[in-house]
Design an enzyme around this catalytic site. Structure first.
Site, PDB file in Angstrom:
ATOM      1  N   ARG A 161       0.859  -1.177   0.000  1.00 51.37           N
ATOM      2  CA  ARG A 161       0.000   0.000   0.000  1.00 51.37           C
ATOM      3  C   ARG A 161       0.896   1.228   0.000  1.00 51.37           C
ATOM      4  NH1 ARG A 161      -2.197  -3.416   4.076  1.00 51.37           N
ATOM      5  NH2 ARG A 161      -4.296  -4.215   3.577  1.00 51.37           N
ATOM      6  N   LYS A 192      -2.467  -1.947   7.616  1.00 48.66           N
ATOM      7  CA  LYS A 192      -3.755  -1.559   8.199  1.00 48.66           C
ATOM      8  C   LYS A 192      -3.979  -2.277   9.518  1.00 48.66           C
ATOM      9  CE  LYS A 192      -6.676  -0.160   4.317  1.00 48.66           C
ATOM     10  NZ  LYS A 192      -7.895  -0.500   3.548  1.00 48.66           N
ATOM     11  N   HIS A 261      -2.476   2.184  -5.851  1.00 48.80           N
ATOM     12  CA  HIS A 261      -3.253   0.987  -5.536  1.00 48.80           C
ATOM     13  C   HIS A 261      -3.472   0.124  -6.776  1.00 48.80           C
ATOM     14  CE1 HIS A 261      -4.774  -0.419  -1.732  1.00 48.80           C
ATOM     15  NE2 HIS A 261      -5.821  -0.962  -2.334  1.00 48.80           N
ATOM     16  N   ARG A 264      -0.787  -2.323  -6.750  1.00 50.49           N
ATOM     17  CA  ARG A 264      -1.071  -3.383  -5.768  1.00 50.49           C
ATOM     18  C   ARG A 264      -2.074  -4.377  -6.365  1.00 50.49           C
ATOM     19  NH1 ARG A 264      -1.357  -4.693  -0.153  1.00 50.49           N
ATOM     20  NH2 ARG A 264      -3.469  -5.086   0.613  1.00 50.49           N
ATOM     21  N   HIS A 287      -4.523  -9.181   3.846  1.00 52.48           N
ATOM     22  CA  HIS A 287      -5.976  -9.142   4.020  1.00 52.48           C
ATOM     23  C   HIS A 287      -6.382  -9.998   5.221  1.00 52.48           C
ATOM     24  CE1 HIS A 287      -6.785  -8.095  -0.490  1.00 52.48           C
ATOM     25  NE2 HIS A 287      -6.472  -7.035   0.219  1.00 52.48           N
ATOM     26  N   TYR A 296      -9.958 -10.897  -6.751  1.00 49.36           N
ATOM     27  CA  TYR A 296      -8.943 -11.097  -7.790  1.00 49.36           C
ATOM     28  C   TYR A 296      -9.185 -12.364  -8.602  1.00 49.36           C
ATOM     29  CZ  TYR A 296      -6.672  -7.299  -5.411  1.00 49.36           C
ATOM     30  OH  TYR A 296      -6.407  -6.073  -4.858  1.00 49.36           O
TER      31      TYR A 296
END
Length: 319
Positions: A161, A192, A261, A264, A287, A296
């Site tokens: 990120r 995150k 992004h 990414r 994630h 994806y």
């Protein structure tokens, strides 16, 4: 049989007294912004138009009325997100009437808008990503050129990120930042939810990092811990990365707006196409829920569908 179209909203001057009082409450007591008030007025005008067409008194509307009206909004072409906003305004209106004892129930409670389609993340093709990474440097300053090349290699090569990238420090030890261990070819980032994760760093990225570290002393201020610095010698910001990446993509002749992004997304999509290992991609992206990563697989299917449409003799070619 065609569904009835949603009625047009009546003019603002014809709004019912209950609605006008509620809008006054939103303006004076809730202090809503002007744009929000306009949206509330339009939504409640729609509600009144439905009630008048039924006909039914606004205070006597039932759940089945609201469900029918929401369905008519959808049939009339209103997007699911817009329907959700309309229902939210209606829900607040009836909640306000209920506090004054003017209705026995809120007919909008439990009514939900149709699910909006989840937009697929945009990703570069493999060729576009390689073109971006290997594009000849058009930057006059060799140090900035080395920095920008390294930024692209890490965003695409590691799936970072932009916040994780600009949070990298030259050396380990920061509580809030990350770092790259070139010896072990690993990037340790702070992502995150204050979660740390480690991702492998490929050969091209390590080479770009070495080139940048050689040039960095000419830009960085004394004692600056940030790995990536701007022309003032302080930590590079996310906004600056976006600007530089957009500039580099235009210079490389890419046909789409490229942002951090997107690299990414490209990292994840290309890795999944090659490996098919969804769990590994989840771990590399950091994630918490695999459902976030599953988007994806749809990107991968899109790629396969395009290959089939373009190559198979029995594919349905679009004109």
């Amino acid at each position: 049989m065609t569904s009835p179209a949603a009625p047009d909203a009546p003019p603002a001057a014809a709004l019912a007294p209950d609605i006008e009082r509620h809008l006054q409450h939103l303006q004076v007591e809730r202090r809503l912004a002007e744009r929000s008030l306009v949206l509330y007025r339009e939504a409640l005008a729609r509600l009144q138009a439905f009630a008048e067409k039924q006909p039914v008194d606004l205070r006597r509307a039932q759940v089945f009325h609201v469900r029918r009206w929401a369905a008519q909004l959808h049939a009339g072409g209103l997007a699911p997100r817009s329907i959700a906003l309309v229902l939210s305004a209606w829900r607040g209106f009836y909640r306000w009437l209920g506090r004054d004892g003017l209705v026995d129930l809120n007919p909008v409670e439990g009514v939900r808008a149709p699910k909006a389609a989840v937009p697929l993340p945009k990703a570069l093709s493999v060729d576009q990503a390689v073109t971006l990474a290997e594009a000849p440097e058009a930057e006059d300053d060799p140090a900035l050129a080395a920095r920008d090349h390294c930024v692209v290699e890490l965003l695409y090569g590691c799936g970072l990120r932009v916040g994780e990238l600009v949070g990298l420090d030259v050396v380990a030890g920061s509580d809030a930042g990350g770092w790259i261990d070139a010896q072990d070819a690993m990037a340790h980032v702070f992502g995150k939810g204050s979660k740390r994760r480690s991702v492998p760093v490929g050969g091209p990225a390590l080479q770009a990092l070495a080139a940048w570290l050689s040039a960095r002393p000419g830009l960085a201020r004394s004692g600056e811990p940030a790995l990536f610095v701007n022309q003032r010698g302080t930590r590079l910001t996310a906004a600056q990365v976006r600007g530089r990446l957009k500039r580099r993509a235009l210079q490389a002749g890419l046909p789409t707006h490229v942002h951090p992004h997107m690299l990414r997304h490209s990292f994840a999509s290309h890795l999944l196409q090659s490996s098919g290992d969804l769990r590994a991609v989840q771990e590399l992206l950091g994630h918490a829920n695999i459902r976030t990563t599953q988007v994806y697989t749809k990107l991968d299917f899109q790629h396969l569908a395009k290959v089939y449409d373009a190559a198979h003799p029995r594919a349905k070619k679009k004109p």
